[in-house]
Scaffold this motif. Sequence first.
Motif, mmCIF file in Angstrom:
data_model
loop_
_atom_site.group_PDB
_atom_site.id
_atom_site.type_symbol
_atom_site.label_atom_id
_atom_site.label_comp_id
_atom_site.label_asym_id
_atom_site.label_seq_id
_atom_site.Cartn_x
_atom_site.Cartn_y
_atom_site.Cartn_z
ATOM 1 N N HIS A 20 -40.206 14.904 19.657
ATOM 2 C CA HIS A 20 -41.365 14.761 20.526
ATOM 3 C C HIS A 20 -42.534 14.096 19.816
ATOM 4 O O HIS A 20 -43.170 13.197 20.349
ATOM 5 C CB HIS A 20 -41.789 16.137 21.067
ATOM 6 C CG HIS A 20 -43.058 16.108 21.853
ATOM 7 N ND1 HIS A 20 -43.172 15.422 23.045
ATOM 8 C CD2 HIS A 20 -44.279 16.661 21.614
ATOM 9 C CE1 HIS A 20 -44.410 15.567 23.512
ATOM 10 N NE2 HIS A 20 -45.093 16.303 22.665
ATOM 11 N N ASN A 21 -42.834 14.526 18.588
ATOM 12 C CA ASN A 21 -43.989 13.961 17.886
ATOM 13 C C ASN A 21 -43.895 14.267 16.391
ATOM 14 O O ASN A 21 -44.738 14.951 15.825
ATOM 15 C CB ASN A 21 -45.293 14.523 18.455
ATOM 16 C CG ASN A 21 -46.452 13.541 18.332
ATOM 17 O OD1 ASN A 21 -46.240 12.355 18.093
ATOM 18 N ND2 ASN A 21 -47.659 14.027 18.480
ATOM 19 N N ASN B 31 -31.050 19.623 22.387
ATOM 20 C CA ASN B 31 -31.830 18.858 21.407
ATOM 21 C C ASN B 31 -30.955 18.114 20.402
ATOM 22 O O ASN B 31 -31.457 17.518 19.450
ATOM 23 C CB ASN B 31 -32.812 19.755 20.646
ATOM 24 C CG ASN B 31 -33.982 18.980 20.069
ATOM 25 O OD1 ASN B 31 -34.577 18.142 20.751
ATOM 26 N ND2 ASN B 31 -34.330 19.240 18.830
ATOM 27 N N GLN C 183 -29.747 16.066 25.061
ATOM 28 C CA GLN C 183 -31.122 15.670 25.352
ATOM 29 C C GLN C 183 -31.146 14.868 26.651
ATOM 30 O O GLN C 183 -30.519 13.813 26.742
ATOM 31 C CB GLN C 183 -31.708 14.818 24.228
ATOM 32 C CG GLN C 183 -31.853 15.521 22.897
ATOM 33 C CD GLN C 183 -32.627 14.691 21.895
ATOM 34 O OE1 GLN C 183 -33.792 14.370 22.086
ATOM 35 N NE2 GLN C 183 -31.965 14.329 20.799
#
Length: 393
Positions: free
Chosen positions: A364-365, A136, A151
């Motif tokens: 991601h969000n 990540n 990633q």
Amino acid sequence: MTHEELVKLDHQYTLQTYGRFDVDIDHGKGARLWDLAGKEYVDFTAGIGTASVGYGNERWAKAITDQALKLGHISNLFYNQPYARLAQTLCQRSGMAGAFFGNSGAESNEGAIKLARKYSFDKYGKGRGTILTLKNSFHGRTVTTLAATGQDVFHNYFFPFTDGFRYAEPTMDGISEVAGHDVCAVMLELVQGEGGVFPMDKAFVHDLAVLCAERDWLLLVDEVQTGVGRTGTLFCFQQYGILPDAVTFAKGIAGGLPMGGFLVSERCRGVLGPGTHASTFGGNPVCAAAALEVQEILDDAALEQVAEKGQYLRRGIEALELPCLGKTRGLGLMIGVEVAEGHTNKELAAKLMDAGLLVLTAGHNVLRLLPPLTITREEIDEGLAIMARVFGE
């Protein structure tokens, strides 16, 4: 020029490598920006964390102008005052021992990678050049720093990548699973920015620092985004009770001018000698003068205010109890806001921009907030009011 004319010019003459929002920016002051049509925005982006002392800062601009008229550039084959004074200031404020200056975050991380591999080569010879990074993570856009990035979404198109990296979960068990006799260093972000604004666990970082010391691995801390006051201390590592072997910086160092670099500990001070590393524009006098003024503006009292303003902004967002937003996380004025199921961060960011608040996305969000460190409470309140108006309907 109109917005439409600017967009046409951009599409005709520049490579379309950026997913730009349909917003143009013409000028700014403090944490406010205006487009070509005169529309005003509150800025929670700071040029992805670079405009550390805000827009139109007169002290910063004067330092640049004065230095540009005195000496715009000279090669690193000669001494000049701004870079040397900047190195002194950064070392004295951080507890590190020496500085190297470059131009960008990726270049800074490349330099730290070279430092680690040469340190190991000098002591142990070939075969000990692998660097562990975390899943990540994000370390840059060059072929080597993309290889260091943990990633998969970034690992495409540009094969073959540089060898010598392995990715670990951010736990001691995760490190143990990928460690080996070929390892020379660990590189990590203390807050994973691009990955979604995830602060590292302090116990993990402490244990990792101990392990690195025991195995003679260098501990490389990527503070391209977290450095220069962003998290409420000059460097984020100062909140973790560690002293890394190298810490990289860029983004906010020169208040918006292109500059980067890394600091090293005393034991790494002599690793890179003449001819082993260089950067033509590194330590440019104008950028260094701007960075010195940034250091003056972001004194210890100002950094305390960064931490306070970060808490104020996070509490303000959570107090709104907006159904499309979840919990906040981060340190100082590096804030991630979770986006609720059924919404996307890009959708919400676009709505805020239409209403006059600029924000970033990450992970991601997640909405990522990186306002200028000199943002005022009034400007923060304006941003919160826009959020409430847009998402509270």
